[in-house]
Structures are given as structure tokens and as C-alpha cells.
Design a protein around this motif. Structure first.
Motif, PDB file in Angstrom:
ATOM      1  N   ARG A 217       6.334   5.969  -2.923  1.00 42.06           N
ATOM      2  CA  ARG A 217       5.092   5.988  -3.628  1.00 42.06           C
ATOM      3  C   ARG A 217       4.201   6.868  -2.739  1.00 42.06           C
ATOM      4  N   VAL A 220       5.321  10.741  -3.150  1.00 45.79           N
ATOM      5  CA  VAL A 220       4.991  11.261  -4.201  1.00 45.79           C
ATOM      6  C   VAL A 220       3.615  11.410  -4.291  1.00 45.79           C
ATOM      7  N   ILE A 488       3.878   6.717 -10.497  1.00 42.46           N
ATOM      8  CA  ILE A 488       4.307   5.927  -9.228  1.00 42.46           C
ATOM      9  C   ILE A 488       3.627   4.857  -9.003  1.00 42.46           C
TER      10      ILE A 488
END
Length: 521
Positions: A217, A220, A488
């Protein structure tokens, strides 16, 4: 005088009232509504369910204009090759095979026609990477088949084979990376791609461990790449209809949801075939192991990796996540407050460490509901998704049916007047799926039956994976921060929920999500 006769004097019978309510959707085969004249259907559309409007997707979103996107595919085994098909690339010999079957079989003719009619997505496969040489060669052959020809037809440039995913992700000839590896390599490949500025389409589940879920996470978001998790159910039409009905309070307050997975064959239990050409010389075993615990070379582990926790996320990550993501799409569940799991290896005594029977309960006290999941790999008893509420319950897979609860408050007057019958459908949506016999493997048949292989747009069957990839590519081309439907944040919720169940199974205790500090306790 009977109630039906009384209603008939008013130009309407109770039986036809049910039919009219079932006829509300505009597309698809519409349940009882098929038995009514159009004038009668119009009466009921403006009657008991006045104001209820099921929302259907309005066709296939157009492609966003932009340059050709160059794709690298990491993992060109079974799922990787299916993703390439959804992009428009298949082996030339597969085209020849389909044409041969289509000459005498209508289903194969439809299958071939649908693939040939699938819109070009303005992409090229410029790189492939697979640790098994045969799979890599097949990926290269499919990637060069830009024009969807058989073996005698024209081909485009052959994609380059990269021996490691690190080399592929660093290549200036690749704009975006598709990750179709075993579970334990999803995050390592996705991180490598993101850190090299490549957009990522990653097969589900997001992660193999809790720790890498957080890292994925962060990376991204920090890099700003466009990320899509491969839950193609986000494109399933019946799920989108279900969401619109629930938002309009058709079924009332939801308190219990049951979702299930049943399979009963070796393929469904991950006992995949072992390729006779595979050996220590044709497989890069060290790269396959990656972050997993070391184990000596094993063809069984390589091809049937889902059976071991060393590489797999088990029933929780592999199959429950499909069901969870559908419900997260429909209801916006998010991460549960707690999870409790049990199960074991009850049928497949073949050395696997992953259970073949699993039960999990996820509690959402702030929503006053429980999500139950149960799975077995040794029974094919058909069970779908059941969303149970005070006024009605919803049965959902590739079709959707809403059944009236006899104790409903919302529909109490209609029940007492005999206009509606308890435990009977008041709404049905059947999206006319008639191509299921043309699909090719037991796994595909399973996913087709759960609405995860095809959906419908404007009454036509469309590959859900094609739509999911199309959405990701459109977001890349827009280049304005637009995120796809399974970004995400959705992926993080999926992964944490699945891990809570897995940890509960391993540790034989209830797990909790500390939302303030973002940790499983």
C-alpha cells in the motif's frame, strides 16, 4: 370468493402481481415477467415497487485515447495466459484448434466469434518472464499473435523473454506489468514494478503476509502508479444490480450474510497436472522459491503450489477473497472487527498443509451483521451468496433473486392483502448466460457459474477480465489520478480480512482489527 378471483375482477391476479415485480429489470431473461403482456407489466412497474430502479451498467466504456501501452507479463502459466487472452493474445495453435471445433460445434463457433469480436485495447506485449521455460515460450508466442491468426498467419514482433522479473520491471521497453505468479511472489514483483515507475495489474490475493500488505500500500501510494487487483467480479453485472437494490432498501436491514465455496474434483482442489517437459533444467527453482522457506526441487510443489502454506494463501486467500470482494463492492463492508476460523485437512490426505475444509465468521458490530464463509473441496453441493435482511433475502451468483420474508415490515400490508406471497420471489435478474458450455476447463466452468467469467453489457456476453483490464488501461491513459474499481485501498481491505481469517485458523483463536493503530491483534 378466492383472493385470486377477487383480484382478477380488478384486472390483476396475485400470481401476475409477482410476475410484474419480477419483470422490473430491462435487460436479460426476466423471471416471471416473461408470462405477462406488456400492458400488464407497465401497471406493476408503477405499483408496489414504485421508485425502485435497478441500475445496470450502460454498455462498455469506450477506450481512452492514448499511445500504445507496452506490457510485461510476469507468470505465463494458466492464469497469466488467460489474462493475455483477455487482452487479445492467444497461441496461434489455439486459434487453429478453435476454428476446427467451430466447424462442427455451435458453442465453439460462438466462443471463437466472441474472442475475435473482442475490441483491441491498443497494447503490445513487449516482455514476458516465467521461471518455467515452456511457459515463457508460450507467453512469447501468444504475445506475438497481435492479429489473432492461426499458425500460418502473420505475426508481430516476438516479446523479449526476461530471465528475472527484476530485469523485466527495469526495462525501458515496458510501461506496465501484469503479475500472475503464485501468491508468495505477488508483492515482490508488484513492488519491483512500482519502484521502477511501472503501473501494476496484480492477480488476487494482494499479499502472502500481513507485513507486505502494508508495504504494498505504501509503495503504490508513494509512487503514484495505477494499481488494479485482479478481482474481475468488480465487472459482474448482477453484483452491480444487487448494489443498487440494497441502496434502495428493497430487502431491509441486513444482519447475516453467508458465502460459500464448494468443489469436488482434483483440479478444484489444486491438484493440477504436472507437465512432462518440466524438470530441474527447465525450471528456475531458486527464483520460484523467492521469499518462501527453502525446499528441495519438487515438481509437485511447483505445479500444485496452492496446497502448501509455503507459497499459498489457501482457501482464505484464493477463494474466499472472491466472495469477500463481491460483498465489499456491493455493501462497502471494509475490514471486519473480528474473525474466527476453523477447519482442517479432511479429504485430501496428500501431504498438503492447506486445509480442504474451512469455516470463517467475520463480525461487523458497527453494521450489526455477521459474514459467514464455509468451503469444502470434496462436495459440489451448489451454494451461492445469501444476503439475509428483515424484509427479504437475496440469492446471488451469476443470477440474482430477491425472496420475500413472511415477517417483513415493509411489505406487511401487501402480504396481508394477499398481493404478495411470503418466501416467493419479488425480483429476479437472469442475465441470459448461454455460453457456459463453450468454456474449456473445470476451473473456468466453476468461475462461469459464479458470474466471474462472463458478464453482460447491452445483452451481450463480455469477458469480465477483459473489462477489468480495460478499466485499468483507461485509468493509466487518463493520467489524472483516476483510480480503477479495485485499487490499492480495496486490495488492502481484501488482504487484511483474509489474513485475519488465516491467522485465526493457525492460532486457533479469535483475531481483532485495531482500526486506530491499523494492526491485527
Amino acid at each position: 370468493m378466492k383472493k385470486d378471483e377477487q383480484n382478477d375482477k380488478k384486472g390483476i391476479s396475485r400470481r401476475d402481481m409477482l410476475a410484474g415485480l419480477a419483470s422490473l429489470p430491462v435487460l436479460g431473461a426476466l423471471g416471471y415477467g416473461l408470462f405477462l403482456h406488456a400492458s400488464e407489466r407497465n401497471k406493476y412497474k408503477s405499483g408496489l415497487l414504485k421508485g425502485i430502479k435497478p441500475v445496470l451498467p450502460s454498455g462498455i466504456p469506450p477506450l481512452v485515447d492514448g499511445p500504445v501501452l507496452r506490457l510485461g507479463v510476469v507468470g505465463t502459466g494458466g492464469r497469466g495466459m488467460y489474462i493475455m487472452k483477455a487482452l487479445g493474445f492467444v497461441l496461434p495453435e489455439r486459434i487453429d484448434e478453435w476454428k476446427s471445433r467451430a466447424a462442427t460445434d455451435k458453442y465453439w463457433r460462438d466462443y471463437l466469434d466472441e474472442f475475435m469480436a473482442q475490441e483491441q485495447l491498443n497494447v503490445r506485449v513487449t516482455g514476458v518472464c516465467d521461471v518455467f521455460g515452456k511457459h515463457a515460450a508460450e507467453g512469447m508466442a501468444a504475445g506475438s499473435n497481435l492479429y489473432r491468426n492461426g499458425q500460418s498467419g502473420e505475426m508481430a514482433d516476438v516479446p523479449r523473454r526476461y530471465l528475472t522479473y527484476q530485469e523485466l520491471c527495469a526495462s525501458p521497453d515496458v510501461d506496465a506489468v501484469i503479475v500472475a505468479t503464485p501468491d508468495h511472489l505477488h508483492v515482490p514483483v508488484a513492488l519491483e514494478a512500482a519502484r521502477n515507475g511501472k503501473h501494476v495489474y496484480c492477480e488476487k490475493p494482494l499479499s502472502w503476509t500481513v507485513e507486505e500488505t502494508f508495504e504494498a500500500r505504501k509503495v503504490v501510494k508513494d509512487t503514484g502508479i495505477v494499481f488494479q487487483l485482479g478481482h474481475q467480479g468488480r465487472q459482474t453485472e448482477s453484483y452491480q444490480v444487487a448494489k443498487s437494490l440494497i441502496e434502495q432498501d428493497v430487502i431491509g436491514k441486513i444482519s447475516l450474510i453467508e458465502v460459500c465455496t464448494n468443489r469436488n474434483d482434483p483440479n478444484g482442489a489444486w491438484v493440477y497436472d504436472i507437465d512432462p517437459e518440466a524438470n530441474e533444467n527447465s525450471i528456475d527453482w531458486k527464483q520460484f522459491i523467492g521469499p518462501a522457506p527453502w525446499h528441495d526441487f519438487s515438481l509437485e510443489r511447483f505445479f500444485r503450489w496452492r496446497c502448501w502454506w509455503d507459497y499459498s494463501t489457501g482457501l482464505s486467500g484464493d477463494l474466499f477473497t472472491h466472495e469477500y470482494d463481491a460483498l465489499n463492492q456491493i455493501l462497502g463492508l471494509g475490514i471486519p472487527h473480528s474473525a474466527m476460523a476453523s477447519g482442517g485437512i479432511y479429504f485430501y490426505k496428500d501431504g498438503r498443509t492447506v486445509p480442504d475444509v474451512l469455516n470463517m465468521a467475520f463480525e461487523y458490530p458497527e453494521r450489526d451483521l455477521t459474514l459467514l464463509y464455509s468451503a469444502t473441496l470434496s462436495s459440489e453441493k451448489n451454494r451461492g451468496k445469501s444476503i439475509m435482511a428483515h424484509d427479504a433475502w437475496m440469492e446471488l451468483d451469476e443470477t440474482l433473486t430477491v425472496y420475500l420474508d413472511r415477517s417483513s415490515t415493509r411489505y406487511k400490508d401487501q402480504i396481508e392483502k394477499g398481493l404478495l406471497e411470503p418466501n416467493k420471489p419479488i425480483f429476479s435478474y437472469v442475465p441470459g448466460q448461454d455460453k457456459i458450455d463453450a468454456i474449456t476447463t473445470p476451473t473456468e466452468k466453476y468461475f462461469a457459474g459464479r458470474g466471474l467469467l462472463y458478464t453482460y453489457r447491452d445483452g451481450k456476453a463480455v469477458d469480465t477480465t477483459h473489462l477489468h483490464l480495460r478499466e485499468w488501461l483507461n485509468c493509466i491513459r487518463l493520467n489524472n489520478g483516476t483510480q480503477p474499481s479495485c485499487d490499492i485501498d480495496q486490495a488492502f481491505e481484501e488482504a487484511i480480512t483474509a489474513h485475519m481469517g488465516t491467522i485465526s485458523y493457525h492460532e486457533k483463536r479469535r483475531t481483532f482489527w485495531d482500526a486506530v493503530n491499523e494492526r491485527i491483534i
